[in-house]
Scaffold this motif. Sequence first.
Motif, PDB file in Angstrom:
ATOM      1  N   SER A  39       0.852  -1.189   0.000  1.00 25.36           N
ATOM      2  CA  SER A  39       0.000   0.000   0.000  1.00 25.36           C
ATOM      3  C   SER A  39       0.885   1.234   0.000  1.00 25.36           C
ATOM      4  O   SER A  39       1.822   1.346   0.803  1.00 25.36           O
ATOM      5  N   GLY A  41       0.005   4.443   0.572  1.00 25.50           N
ATOM      6  CA  GLY A  41      -0.486   5.590   1.321  1.00 25.50           C
ATOM      7  C   GLY A  41       0.540   6.096   2.324  1.00 25.50           C
ATOM      8  O   GLY A  41       1.196   5.312   3.008  1.00 25.50           O
ATOM      9  N   THR A  48      -6.740   1.445   6.645  1.00 23.95           N
ATOM     10  CA  THR A  48      -6.281   0.260   5.927  1.00 23.95           C
ATOM     11  C   THR A  48      -6.437  -0.995   6.788  1.00 23.95           C
ATOM     12  O   THR A  48      -6.966  -2.010   6.341  1.00 23.95           O
ATOM     13  N   ILE A 292      -3.643   5.799  -1.348  1.00 21.69           N
ATOM     14  CA  ILE A 292      -4.568   6.938  -1.418  1.00 21.69           C
ATOM     15  C   ILE A 292      -4.080   8.002  -2.390  1.00 21.69           C
ATOM     16  O   ILE A 292      -4.446   9.170  -2.265  1.00 21.69           O
ATOM     17  N   ASN A 293      -3.275   7.580  -3.378  1.00 23.01           N
ATOM     18  CA  ASN A 293      -2.690   8.570  -4.296  1.00 23.01           C
ATOM     19  C   ASN A 293      -2.755   8.091  -5.744  1.00 23.01           C
ATOM     20  O   ASN A 293      -1.839   8.310  -6.520  1.00 23.01           O
ATOM     21  N   THR A 307      -7.346   9.401  -5.999  1.00 32.31           N
ATOM     22  CA  THR A 307      -8.306   8.500  -5.374  1.00 32.31           C
ATOM     23  C   THR A 307      -7.644   7.458  -4.492  1.00 32.31           C
ATOM     24  O   THR A 307      -6.440   7.210  -4.573  1.00 32.31           O
ATOM     25  N   SER A 308      -8.459   6.837  -3.657  1.00 35.02           N
ATOM     26  CA  SER A 308      -8.030   5.783  -2.748  1.00 35.02           C
ATOM     27  C   SER A 308      -8.424   4.427  -3.331  1.00 35.02           C
ATOM     28  O   SER A 308      -9.573   4.233  -3.731  1.00 35.02           O
ATOM     29  N   HIS A 309      -7.469   3.495  -3.372  1.00 31.14           N
ATOM     30  CA  HIS A 309      -7.701   2.182  -3.970  1.00 31.14           C
ATOM     31  C   HIS A 309      -7.341   1.050  -3.010  1.00 31.14           C
ATOM     32  O   HIS A 309      -6.485   1.190  -2.146  1.00 31.14           O
ATOM     33  N   ASN A 310      -7.997  -0.074  -3.238  1.00 29.50           N
ATOM     34  CA  ASN A 310      -7.581  -1.340  -2.641  1.00 29.50           C
ATOM     35  C   ASN A 310      -8.212  -2.450  -3.465  1.00 29.50           C
ATOM     36  O   ASN A 310      -9.286  -2.933  -3.162  1.00 29.50           O
ATOM     37  N   TYR A 357     -12.741   2.408  -7.135  1.00 30.54           N
ATOM     38  CA  TYR A 357     -12.006   3.020  -6.030  1.00 30.54           C
ATOM     39  C   TYR A 357     -12.968   3.441  -4.916  1.00 30.54           C
ATOM     40  O   TYR A 357     -14.135   3.043  -4.910  1.00 30.54           O
ATOM     41  N   ALA A 361     -13.336   7.422   1.148  1.00 32.11           N
ATOM     42  CA  ALA A 361     -12.056   7.330   1.849  1.00 32.11           C
ATOM     43  C   ALA A 361     -12.010   8.235   3.078  1.00 32.11           C
ATOM     44  O   ALA A 361     -12.117   9.456   2.973  1.00 32.11           O
TER      45      ALA A 361
END
Length: 402
Positions: A39, A41, A48, A292-293, A307-310, A357, A361
């Motif tokens: 990650s 972030g 997270t 988050i970037n 945006t924030s991703h996972n 996404y 967040a």
Amino acid sequence: MSGAQGLPVPAVLVLEDGRTFRGDAYGAVGETVGEAVFSTGMTGYQETLTDPSYHRQVVVMTAPHVGNTGYNDEDQESQRIWVAGYVVRDPARVPSSWRSRRTLADELAAQGVVGISGVDTRALTRHLRERGSMRAGVFSGAAAARSAEELLARVLDGLAMVGADLAGQVTTTGRYTVPAVGERRYSVAALDLGIKSMTPQRLAERGVEVTVLPATATLEEVLSAGADGGVPDGVFFSNGPGDPAAAGHEIGVLQGVLERRVPFFGICYGNQLLGRALGYGTYKLKYGHRGINQPVMDLTTRKVEVTSHNHGFAVDAVAGEVRDTPYGRAEVSHVGLNDGVVEGLRCLDVPAFSVQYHPEAAAGPHDAAYLFDRFVDLMTARVQPPGRAVTGGSVGNTKEGF
């Protein structure tokens, strides 16, 4: 983590391709196995850790300093930490925040999360970028003293993420309702596939009452979760862990929602399930998007969002192509600017859209918060009398058939 005489407890991270990284125990002492992912972030580690989408994953933090703001009781996205293991380079020795209640290391230990510190996370991240996400184990204390062959065998016994149906392991055990803030404008049925607490809160702020249902909910239960037991004004599918190709039940429920033209919004896992419900394929990304970037372009406005991703899976589609589906036309609405991965879908003949996404967040960024307004616009368009103008976002566009 310190042992007798305050000496660090040895720990080792073992990847399924045999590469190892040695360090010190961080959090609980013991062993754990999961999928190693990284990650990017720089902040938001508490979000997270408590995001159910990270279930069965060993999370590597690329930021060198972790734990600087400690651990508080307000920023949890669920009732527990979900990561299978945690890997950091330099843990904070003393947290500094007026909101902190305890150290991150203490919270990891209290919840039994096995971690490792002192690892060259830059080298580890580069390895995962080149070789791809893979199974990994973190072993500390007595477990770390086993032979390299034994540790690798333990890792290889771990389950792969491809084919894993995990929503049932993280979903709520019963339905509950998050009331609207102020006057209730609409009611939404939300399928909990690993939902974060901030999601219904974002909807509630817009006057939406949200009834959260287990992942096992039937179509009939979803369609009777509206106000006074009626059809909800909208249906929402949340983020969550696992392989979307294994979610046959949830896909069937979503197809029923599309057939009945109930406004639909999906996030992350919900985006992948909309893709499969429409007839698109999904595939495993080499190392996924987490952090988050991540820059994404909204193709309907040509604006770029941070945006924030996972996610480790993605929808197999082509930007610019309008596809005929059993529910009318559909197209890619958002793309990731780093690699062109599909980050959103939009139906043109039924009121449904999704993004890969996280517009909710909690640690930010907040560029994508407008997507909740788009969902509200879809519900407004559905109940708006004929001839009345619909104000707001662009998805609920009557010229597109809804």
